[in-house]
Design a protein around this motif. Sequence first.
Motif, short mmCIF file in Angstrom:
data_model
loop_
_atom_site.label_atom_id
_atom_site.label_comp_id
_atom_site.label_asym_id
_atom_site.label_seq_id
_atom_site.Cartn_x
_atom_site.Cartn_y
_atom_site.Cartn_z
N SER A 10 0.44 -0.99 0.10
CA SER A 10 -0.08 0.04 0.13
C SER A 10 1.05 1.37 0.19
N PHE A 11 2.28 0.97 0.73
CA PHE A 11 3.32 2.33 0.72
C PHE A 11 2.52 3.57 1.15
N ASP A 12 1.91 3.08 2.04
CA ASP A 12 0.46 4.85 2.52
C ASP A 12 1.51 4.99 4.20
N GLY A 35 4.53 -2.00 -6.86
CA GLY A 35 3.41 -2.07 -7.35
C GLY A 35 2.35 -1.64 -6.17
N VAL A 36 1.26 -0.65 -6.33
CA VAL A 36 0.79 0.68 -5.08
C VAL A 36 -0.51 -0.19 -5.36
N ILE A 37 -1.01 -0.76 -4.60
CA ILE A 37 -1.83 -1.23 -3.91
C ILE A 37 -2.74 -0.07 -4.32
N GLU A 38 -4.20 -0.94 -4.81
CA GLU A 38 -5.66 0.28 -4.26
C GLU A 38 -7.00 -1.18 -3.04
N ASN A 39 -6.61 -0.82 -2.07
CA ASN A 39 -7.31 -1.76 -1.45
C ASN A 39 -8.58 -0.92 -0.95
N MET A 40 -9.97 -1.04 -1.72
CA MET A 40 -11.46 0.23 -1.55
C MET A 40 -11.86 0.00 -0.15
N SER A 41 -11.36 -1.37 0.50
CA SER A 41 -11.57 -1.25 2.20
C SER A 41 -11.07 -0.49 2.62
N LYS A 42 -10.14 0.17 2.41
CA LYS A 42 -9.80 0.74 3.52
C LYS A 42 -9.66 2.82 3.41
N THR A 43 -9.55 3.84 3.34
CA THR A 43 -9.52 5.04 3.96
C THR A 43 -7.63 5.82 3.71
N PHE A 45 -4.44 7.28 3.67
CA PHE A 45 -3.73 8.53 3.97
C PHE A 45 -3.74 9.30 2.50
N PHE A 46 -2.89 8.98 1.71
CA PHE A 46 -2.42 9.75 0.36
C PHE A 46 -3.27 9.20 -0.78
N THR A 47 -4.00 9.52 -1.86
CA THR A 47 -4.75 8.86 -3.26
C THR A 47 -3.59 7.66 -3.62
N VAL A 48 -4.19 7.38 -4.06
CA VAL A 48 -2.82 6.11 -5.08
C VAL A 48 -2.16 6.75 -6.05
N GLU A 49 -2.53 7.79 -6.75
CA GLU A 49 -1.88 8.81 -7.59
C GLU A 49 -0.88 9.31 -6.81
N GLU A 50 -0.90 10.02 -5.67
CA GLU A 50 0.10 10.51 -4.74
C GLU A 50 1.36 10.09 -4.06
N ARG A 51 0.61 8.65 -3.90
CA ARG A 51 1.45 7.55 -3.48
C ARG A 51 2.02 7.46 -4.84
N THR A 52 2.19 6.94 -5.52
CA THR A 52 2.59 6.59 -6.94
C THR A 52 3.24 7.92 -6.97
N ASP A 53 3.04 8.84 -7.36
CA ASP A 53 3.80 10.12 -7.15
C ASP A 53 4.96 10.14 -6.64
N ASP A 68 3.47 1.77 -10.28
CA ASP A 68 2.81 0.70 -11.26
C ASP A 68 1.33 0.68 -10.02
N HIS A 69 0.03 1.21 -10.39
CA HIS A 69 -0.40 0.85 -9.45
C HIS A 69 -1.49 -0.41 -10.15
N PHE A 70 -2.58 -0.85 -8.66
CA PHE A 70 -3.26 -2.18 -9.36
C PHE A 70 -4.27 -2.31 -8.07
N SER A 71 -5.33 -3.24 -8.24
CA SER A 71 -6.68 -3.54 -6.82
C SER A 71 -6.95 -4.44 -7.94
N GLY A 72 -7.00 -5.26 -6.62
CA GLY A 72 -7.57 -6.98 -7.16
C GLY A 72 -6.31 -8.05 -6.67
N LEU A 73 -6.84 -8.98 -6.90
CA LEU A 73 -5.58 -9.91 -6.99
C LEU A 73 -4.41 -9.66 -6.94
N LEU A 74 -3.31 -9.90 -6.50
CA LEU A 74 -1.71 -9.84 -6.82
C LEU A 74 -1.95 -10.67 -6.78
#
Length: 161
Positions: A10-12, A35-43, A45-53, A68-74
């Motif tokens: 998540s790198f958050d 790979g920055v994981i987008e976990n839709m069930s968590k809120t 601290f930073f958006t996925v765009e902020e984390r990737t940047d 890169d970023h992704f959601s779903g199964l690794l």
Amino acid sequence: MIKKVLYAGSFDPITNGHLDLINRGAKLGDHLIVGVIENMSKTPFFTVEERTDLIREATSHIKNIEIDHFSGLLADYVKKNNIDVVLRGLRATMDFEYEIQMAQMNARLYNNDVETVFLMTCPDYSFVSSSIVKEVFMLNGDIKGLVPDNVLDYMERKYRK
């Protein structure tokens, strides 16, 4: 020959412990994907765009890297991107118990075609997690040296205006 290595999380936010593993992981293969994981069930601290940047900026010195970023199964991401090795970091024995379980499930999902490699974190960062960094920061504690300078600057600008 290892061509593609994936280090996912998540790198958050990204910490210096993560950065240590990224630097070391980049030496394991021809190409490292963070790979920055987008976990839709968590809120987050930073958006996925902020984390990737922020990761892109903190790792600009590494030549064989992609953020890169992704959601779903690794396992789905691994298959889709022809990953050879999944890199995981270990801080303590409690990490190992969780990580070995995840690695075994993922191995089943990608038919044992991909290896999981565990690296021990540098002892300087063995106590650092994104969660503890956020908590200390939000309570006005000093996190200098625990996150890359660009991340600390961004956190201070965003939350301490």
